[in-house]
Design a protein around this motif. Structure first.
Motif, short mmCIF file in Angstrom:
data_model
loop_
_atom_site.label_atom_id
_atom_site.label_comp_id
_atom_site.label_asym_id
_atom_site.label_seq_id
_atom_site.Cartn_x
_atom_site.Cartn_y
_atom_site.Cartn_z
N ALA A 1 1.19 -1.22 -0.48
CA ALA A 1 -0.16 0.06 0.13
C ALA A 1 1.32 1.34 0.50
CB ALA A 1 -1.05 -0.16 1.10
N ILE A 2 0.77 2.11 -0.72
CA ILE A 2 1.49 3.28 -1.09
C ILE A 2 0.73 4.61 -0.94
CG2 ILE A 2 3.09 4.82 -2.76
CD1 ILE A 2 3.66 2.33 -4.19
N ASN A 3 0.76 5.28 0.71
CA ASN A 3 0.33 6.33 0.34
C ASN A 3 0.95 7.96 1.20
OD1 ASN A 3 -3.22 5.46 0.52
ND2 ASN A 3 -1.82 4.60 1.93
N GLU A 4 1.89 8.32 -0.44
CA GLU A 4 2.89 9.27 -0.29
C GLU A 4 2.47 9.47 -1.58
OE1 GLU A 4 7.18 7.71 -1.31
OE2 GLU A 4 5.65 6.07 0.17
N PRO A 5 3.71 11.33 -1.25
CA PRO A 5 3.18 12.16 -2.60
C PRO A 5 4.10 11.80 -4.08
CG PRO A 5 3.46 14.00 -0.69
CD PRO A 5 3.52 11.92 -0.63
N VAL B 1 -1.78 1.11 -4.76
CA VAL B 1 -1.11 -0.69 -4.16
C VAL B 1 0.08 -1.23 -5.84
CG1 VAL B 1 -1.63 -3.13 -4.05
CG2 VAL B 1 -3.65 -1.12 -2.98
N ALA B 2 1.19 -1.87 -4.52
CA ALA B 2 2.18 -1.78 -6.37
C ALA B 2 2.44 -3.31 -5.43
CB ALA B 2 3.29 -0.86 -5.83
N PHE B 3 2.91 -4.35 -6.75
CA PHE B 3 3.82 -5.30 -6.87
C PHE B 3 4.66 -5.72 -7.23
CE2 PHE B 3 -1.37 -5.03 -6.55
CZ PHE B 3 -1.77 -5.76 -5.71
N ALA B 4 5.98 -6.45 -6.35
CA ALA B 4 7.45 -6.99 -6.99
C ALA B 4 7.36 -7.35 -7.07
CB ALA B 4 7.95 -5.63 -5.91
N ILE C 1 9.37 -0.42 -12.36
CA ILE C 1 9.78 0.90 -12.12
C ILE C 1 10.28 0.80 -10.94
CG2 ILE C 1 7.82 2.45 -11.79
CD1 ILE C 1 5.63 1.07 -12.84
N ALA C 2 11.24 2.11 -10.46
CA ALA C 2 11.99 2.13 -9.61
C ALA C 2 11.66 3.05 -8.99
CB ALA C 2 13.65 3.10 -9.92
N GLU C 3 9.98 3.15 -7.85
CA GLU C 3 9.78 4.48 -7.07
C GLU C 3 9.72 4.17 -5.29
OE1 GLU C 3 7.35 6.93 -9.14
OE2 GLU C 3 7.71 5.98 -11.13
#
Length: 237
Positions: free
Chosen positions: A107-111, A121-124, A199-201
């Motif tokens: 879960a991503i919640n940031e600028p 929501v990201a998956f690696a 995606i490198a973030e």
């Protein structure tokens, strides 16, 4: 002593039946009274509740048991709290990957860049040929090779729910699996043909980023994977 006087016959004691009967009644009633006292005491202290099992002894006294009401009043929830709990437990979107991988979503919640309130929501570490699934019913559009920040974009728009879901994958890593203009939640829309590009973030190397927005306001909707991996939840603001 006059020898001519006839000998006197000793008098026999007469048996008094009434006296024996009275004594017998006293003993019988004494035993009955003693039994009643014993049973009454046992019944009163609930040691041997004969009045409950034998209706004949229902006249025996019994100690009243006072039970304390330890039930505490439950707090009344406000409608806002009820809505919040429903929102955080009911499925909001389907998962874009299989449930075992979905449960590991981040879960991503940031600028993000110029977006102050970005949520996704990201998956690696997705495997090659991993199926990518529709997270919502709606009209699907592919970017057709165009890129945004070196990423391929796929959108599924649901006008009825006023939601648009956007998939972001590394450019050249996705293969389309449907030619339909609309999809149903859970349909396979494509697969990850190459899991090496990333995606490198957010301090990670990601194979897929999924975010949802309110169509009318473009507001990002907070998402998080359900612990079961069967859906994405909306934890609220």
């Amino acid at each position: 002593m006059d020898v001519n006087q006839p000998p006197q016959t000793p008098q026999e004691k007469k048996f008094n039946g009434f006296l024996f009967f009275e004594v017998g009644l006293i003993e019988v009633f004494s035993v009955i009274f003693a039994l009643l006292v014993i049973f009454g005491a046992l019944n009163y202290f609930n040691i041997l509740p004969v009045s409950d099992s034998l209706p004949f002894f229902s006249f025996l006294p019994k100690q009243k048991i006072i039970s304390e009401n330890k039930t505490q009043a439950k707090p009344v929830l406000s409608q806002e709290e009820i809505n919040r709990r429903l929102r955080t437990t009911l499925p909001f979107l389907g998962c874009p990957v299989e449930k075992d991988l979905c449960a590991k979503g981040i879960a991503i919640n940031e600028p993000r860049s110029k977006i102050a309130s970005f949520s996704a929501v990201a998956f690696a570490d997705l495997a090659q040929d991993e199926p990518i699934l529709a997270a919502i019913d709606g009209d699907i559009k592919f970017s057709g090779g165009e890129s945004t920040q070196a990423s391929t974009l796929i959108t599924i728009e649901n006008q009825g729910r006023n939601i648009i879901a956007t998939y972001e994958l590394p450019k050249g890593s996705f293969k389309v699996a449907t030619s339909s203009a609309s999809v149903k939640q859970g349909d396979e829309i494509g697969s990850l043909t190459d899991n090496k590009p990333a995606i490198a973030e957010f301090g990670k190397k990601l194979n897929l980023i999924l975010y949802a927005q309110v169509i009318s306001s473009k507001t990002y909707i907070k998402l998080k994977p359900a612990p079961s991996g069967t859906s994405l939840l909306n934890p609220g603001p």
